[in-house]
Design a protein around this motif. Structure first.
Motif, PDB file in Angstrom:
ATOM      1  N   MET A  27     -14.928  29.298  -8.594  1.00 58.48           N
ATOM      2  CA  MET A  27     -15.377  30.498  -8.464  1.00 58.48           C
ATOM      3  C   MET A  27     -16.170  30.794  -7.217  1.00 58.48           C
ATOM      4  SD  MET A  27     -17.410  31.430 -11.966  1.00 58.48           S
ATOM      5  CE  MET A  27     -18.129  33.012 -11.410  1.00 58.48           C
ATOM      6  N   ALA A  28     -16.603  29.491  -6.305  1.00 63.42           N
ATOM      7  CA  ALA A  28     -17.465  29.543  -5.114  1.00 63.42           C
ATOM      8  C   ALA A  28     -16.613  30.038  -3.719  1.00 63.42           C
ATOM      9  CB  ALA A  28     -17.586  27.897  -4.766  1.00 63.42           C
ATOM     10  N   PRO A  29     -15.485  30.176  -3.829  1.00 62.08           N
ATOM     11  CA  PRO A  29     -15.005  31.012  -2.568  1.00 62.08           C
ATOM     12  C   PRO A  29     -15.311  32.558  -2.400  1.00 62.08           C
ATOM     13  CG  PRO A  29     -13.417  29.270  -3.244  1.00 62.08           C
ATOM     14  CD  PRO A  29     -14.477  29.448  -4.411  1.00 62.08           C
ATOM     15  N   TRP A  30     -15.391  33.111  -3.793  1.00 62.55           N
ATOM     16  CA  TRP A  30     -15.748  34.350  -3.801  1.00 62.55           C
ATOM     17  C   TRP A  30     -17.112  34.685  -4.419  1.00 62.55           C
ATOM     18  CZ3 TRP A  30     -11.341  31.850  -6.223  1.00 62.55           C
ATOM     19  CH2 TRP A  30     -10.147  32.091  -5.615  1.00 62.55           C
ATOM     20  N   THR A  31     -17.798  33.830  -4.483  1.00 61.42           N
ATOM     21  CA  THR A  31     -19.205  34.080  -5.285  1.00 61.42           C
ATOM     22  C   THR A  31     -20.232  33.628  -4.587  1.00 61.42           C
ATOM     23  OG1 THR A  31     -18.309  33.610  -7.525  1.00 61.42           O
ATOM     24  CG2 THR A  31     -20.339  33.991  -7.364  1.00 61.42           C
ATOM     25  N   SER A  32     -21.244  34.564  -4.172  1.00 57.97           N
ATOM     26  CA  SER A  32     -22.342  34.226  -3.193  1.00 57.97           C
ATOM     27  C   SER A  32     -23.281  33.126  -4.260  1.00 57.97           C
ATOM     28  CB  SER A  32     -23.307  35.408  -2.869  1.00 57.97           C
ATOM     29  OG  SER A  32     -24.416  34.906  -2.276  1.00 57.97           O
ATOM     30  N   PRO A  33     -23.946  32.146  -3.321  1.00 55.39           N
ATOM     31  CA  PRO A  33     -25.091  31.665  -3.942  1.00 55.39           C
ATOM     32  C   PRO A  33     -26.186  32.085  -4.642  1.00 55.39           C
ATOM     33  CG  PRO A  33     -24.361  30.578  -1.916  1.00 55.39           C
ATOM     34  CD  PRO A  33     -23.764  31.960  -2.120  1.00 55.39           C
ATOM     35  N   SER A  34     -26.477  33.494  -4.000  1.00 57.02           N
ATOM     36  CA  SER A  34     -27.483  34.194  -4.612  1.00 57.02           C
ATOM     37  C   SER A  34     -26.997  35.173  -5.907  1.00 57.02           C
ATOM     38  CB  SER A  34     -28.072  34.889  -3.507  1.00 57.02           C
ATOM     39  OG  SER A  34     -26.832  36.192  -3.225  1.00 57.02           O
ATOM     40  N   THR A  35     -25.930  34.864  -6.156  1.00 58.21           N
ATOM     41  CA  THR A  35     -25.414  35.670  -7.399  1.00 58.21           C
ATOM     42  C   THR A  35     -26.337  35.471  -8.570  1.00 58.21           C
ATOM     43  OG1 THR A  35     -23.139  35.895  -6.559  1.00 58.21           O
ATOM     44  CG2 THR A  35     -23.499  36.247  -8.851  1.00 58.21           C
ATOM     45  N   PRO A  36     -26.571  36.311  -9.496  1.00 54.57           N
ATOM     46  CA  PRO A  36     -27.568  35.830 -10.479  1.00 54.57           C
ATOM     47  C   PRO A  36     -26.701  35.412 -11.737  1.00 54.57           C
ATOM     48  CG  PRO A  36     -28.112  38.131  -9.807  1.00 54.57           C
ATOM     49  CD  PRO A  36     -27.068  37.879  -8.929  1.00 54.57           C
ATOM     50  N   VAL A  37     -27.268  34.365 -12.285  1.00 53.11           N
ATOM     51  CA  VAL A  37     -26.620  33.765 -13.635  1.00 53.11           C
ATOM     52  C   VAL A  37     -27.583  33.975 -14.575  1.00 53.11           C
ATOM     53  CG1 VAL A  37     -25.667  31.827 -14.510  1.00 53.11           C
ATOM     54  CG2 VAL A  37     -25.096  32.322 -12.166  1.00 53.11           C
ATOM     55  N   GLY A  38     -27.288  34.309 -15.825  1.00 55.15           N
ATOM     56  CA  GLY A  38     -28.143  34.311 -17.060  1.00 55.15           C
ATOM     57  C   GLY A  38     -27.576  33.295 -18.117  1.00 55.15           C
ATOM     58  N   VAL A  39     -28.411  32.465 -18.851  1.00 61.77           N
ATOM     59  CA  VAL A  39     -28.187  31.715 -19.892  1.00 61.77           C
ATOM     60  C   VAL A  39     -28.809  32.048 -21.010  1.00 61.77           C
ATOM     61  CG1 VAL A  39     -27.667  29.375 -20.737  1.00 61.77           C
ATOM     62  CG2 VAL A  39     -27.533  29.890 -18.036  1.00 61.77           C
TER      63      VAL A  39
ATOM     64  N   THR B 163     -31.085  32.304 -13.437  1.00 61.23           N
ATOM     65  CA  THR B 163     -31.125  31.628 -12.122  1.00 61.23           C
ATOM     66  C   THR B 163     -30.168  32.382 -11.047  1.00 61.23           C
ATOM     67  OG1 THR B 163     -30.825  29.314 -11.282  1.00 61.23           O
ATOM     68  CG2 THR B 163     -29.339  29.939 -13.184  1.00 61.23           C
ATOM     69  N   THR B 164     -29.646  31.499 -10.332  1.00 69.22           N
ATOM     70  CA  THR B 164     -28.715  31.747  -9.243  1.00 69.22           C
ATOM     71  C   THR B 164     -27.443  30.877  -9.095  1.00 69.22           C
ATOM     72  OG1 THR B 164     -29.599  30.655  -7.375  1.00 69.22           O
ATOM     73  CG2 THR B 164     -30.271  32.999  -7.932  1.00 69.22           C
ATOM     74  N   PHE B 165     -26.310  31.422  -8.770  1.00 69.97           N
ATOM     75  CA  PHE B 165     -24.856  30.374  -8.818  1.00 69.97           C
ATOM     76  C   PHE B 165     -25.266  29.136  -8.077  1.00 69.97           C
ATOM     77  CE2 PHE B 165     -20.937  29.453  -7.045  1.00 69.97           C
ATOM     78  CZ  PHE B 165     -19.992  29.739  -8.500  1.00 69.97           C
ATOM     79  N   GLY B 166     -25.889  29.240  -6.999  1.00 67.26           N
ATOM     80  CA  GLY B 166     -26.242  28.320  -5.980  1.00 67.26           C
ATOM     81  C   GLY B 166     -27.255  27.263  -6.578  1.00 67.26           C
ATOM     82  N   GLU B 167     -28.292  27.714  -7.612  1.00 65.01           N
ATOM     83  CA  GLU B 167     -29.392  26.806  -8.093  1.00 65.01           C
ATOM     84  C   GLU B 167     -29.146  26.503  -9.315  1.00 65.01           C
ATOM     85  OE1 GLU B 167     -32.924  29.112  -7.503  1.00 65.01           O
ATOM     86  OE2 GLU B 167     -33.003  28.604  -5.216  1.00 65.01           O
ATOM     87  N   MET B 168     -27.789  26.766 -10.066  1.00 61.33           N
ATOM     88  CA  MET B 168     -27.536  26.644 -11.618  1.00 61.33           C
ATOM     89  C   MET B 168     -27.434  25.262 -11.892  1.00 61.33           C
ATOM     90  SD  MET B 168     -26.625  27.888 -14.274  1.00 61.33           S
ATOM     91  CE  MET B 168     -25.775  27.390 -15.635  1.00 61.33           C
ATOM     92  N   ASP B 169     -28.320  24.980 -12.866  1.00 60.94           N
ATOM     93  CA  ASP B 169     -28.522  23.492 -13.523  1.00 60.94           C
ATOM     94  C   ASP B 169     -27.820  23.530 -14.920  1.00 60.94           C
ATOM     95  OD1 ASP B 169     -29.513  21.195 -14.539  1.00 60.94           O
ATOM     96  OD2 ASP B 169     -31.514  21.811 -14.741  1.00 60.94           O
ATOM     97  N   TYR B 170     -26.901  22.619 -14.708  1.00 62.10           N
ATOM     98  CA  TYR B 170     -25.954  22.750 -16.283  1.00 62.10           C
ATOM     99  C   TYR B 170     -26.617  21.879 -17.197  1.00 62.10           C
ATOM    100  CZ  TYR B 170     -22.874  24.063 -12.154  1.00 62.10           C
ATOM    101  OH  TYR B 170     -22.158  24.461 -11.090  1.00 62.10           O
ATOM    102  N   SER B 171     -27.364  20.863 -17.088  1.00 62.73           N
ATOM    103  CA  SER B 171     -27.970  20.029 -17.934  1.00 62.73           C
ATOM    104  C   SER B 171     -28.631  20.552 -19.228  1.00 62.73           C
ATOM    105  CB  SER B 171     -28.873  19.060 -17.443  1.00 62.73           C
ATOM    106  OG  SER B 171     -30.169  19.767 -16.934  1.00 62.73           O
ATOM    107  N   ASN B 172     -28.904  21.799 -19.282  1.00 66.27           N
ATOM    108  CA  ASN B 172     -29.395  22.319 -20.636  1.00 66.27           C
ATOM    109  C   ASN B 172     -28.529  23.223 -21.145  1.00 66.27           C
ATOM    110  OD1 ASN B 172     -31.842  22.564 -22.339  1.00 66.27           O
ATOM    111  ND2 ASN B 172     -32.587  24.265 -21.414  1.00 66.27           N
TER     112      ASN B 172
END
Length: 241
Positions: A177-189, A203-212
């Motif tokens: 997704m990275a070519p079309w998605t800004s690092p500041s894009t919100p991500v909810g889990v 969090t945001t797309f650029g700061e996403m932590d997958y571990s949890n």
């Protein structure tokens, strides 16, 4: 009668009245063991037949056989039975094998809707569902769908995002997704929505932590307009304020 019931994400409060009534009317309840446990307070002393993971076809045949014997059978699925649930497989078997069973479908609250309500209003514009499980769908097909959805700027709801057998799938999806998605894009889990161990975070797309993130999690990636305000994830519909 075979009733395929979507029981929602986990709590009785998020089950529809139609689903509760169908469970109470059933003679036998069939389902994956986790889902039969979730409805245990509503089942009472009814006969319960439960199976484990990867026993979906066996489970459906058991339910159909019982219904053909004249029993009122409830097949329970988490969320909505027609969204990654058993409704499709039941109907495939019944129609292709010409089984003598009347099938009724009862809708439920799917994970994306439950998660969105906890996160704010991330699904206010066009969105899609993508499962990252490649048990039944080839990974190259999943990759095409992820890239197409990101390029089209859909809000994306990822089902089955990460498990012990697929630890890298979510990270790979984010790479695609990275070519079309800004690092500041919100991500909810949201993890275990509607259940006792429910968790949520934004969090945001650029700061996403997958571990949890695990198989009980639903991941929502916003579009170019989605923003975070007062701890809420909001995707504008386009109204002029």
């Amino acid at each position: 009668m075979l009733t395929v019931i979507g029981i929602g994400p986990g709590s009785e409060a998020m089950m529809t009245q139609d689903a509760i009534a169908a469970l109470k009317e059933a003679d036998v309840v069939v389902g994956y063991k986790t889902y039969t446990h979730l409805v245990k307070p509503l089942v009472g002393d009814k006969e319960v037949i439960k199976t484990g993971m990867c026993k979906e076809i066996e489970r459906c045949h058991l339910a159909i056989d019982l219904a053909e014997q004249g029993k009122n059978v409830a097949m329970v699925c988490s969320g909505d039975a027609g969204i990654y649930g058993m409704a499709g497989l039941i109907l495939e078997i019944v129609t292709k094998q010409k089984r003598n069973v009347e099938v009724r479908l009862v809708s439920g609250v799917t994970a994306s809707i439950a998660a969105a309500a906890l996160l704010g209003a991330p699904l206010m514009h066009d969105f899609c569902h993508i499962s990252l499980s490649d048990l039944l769908t080839p990974w190259d097909v999943i990759e095409k769908r992820v890239k197409a959805a990101a390029e089209a700027d859909f809000v994306i709801c990822f089902y089955n995002p990460r498990s012990r057998g697929r630890e890298g799938h979510l990270a790979k999806a984010f790479e695609l997704m990275a070519p079309w998605t800004s690092p500041s894009t919100p991500v909810g889990v949201v993890k275990a929505a509607g259940r006792k161990k429910q968790e949520k975070w934004i969090t945001t797309f650029g700061e996403m932590d997958y571990s949890n993130v695990d198989m009980t999690s639903l991941v929502i990636v916003g579009n170019q307009s989605t923003y975070i305000s007062d701890g809420l994830m909001i995707t504008p519909r386009g109204y002029t304020l």
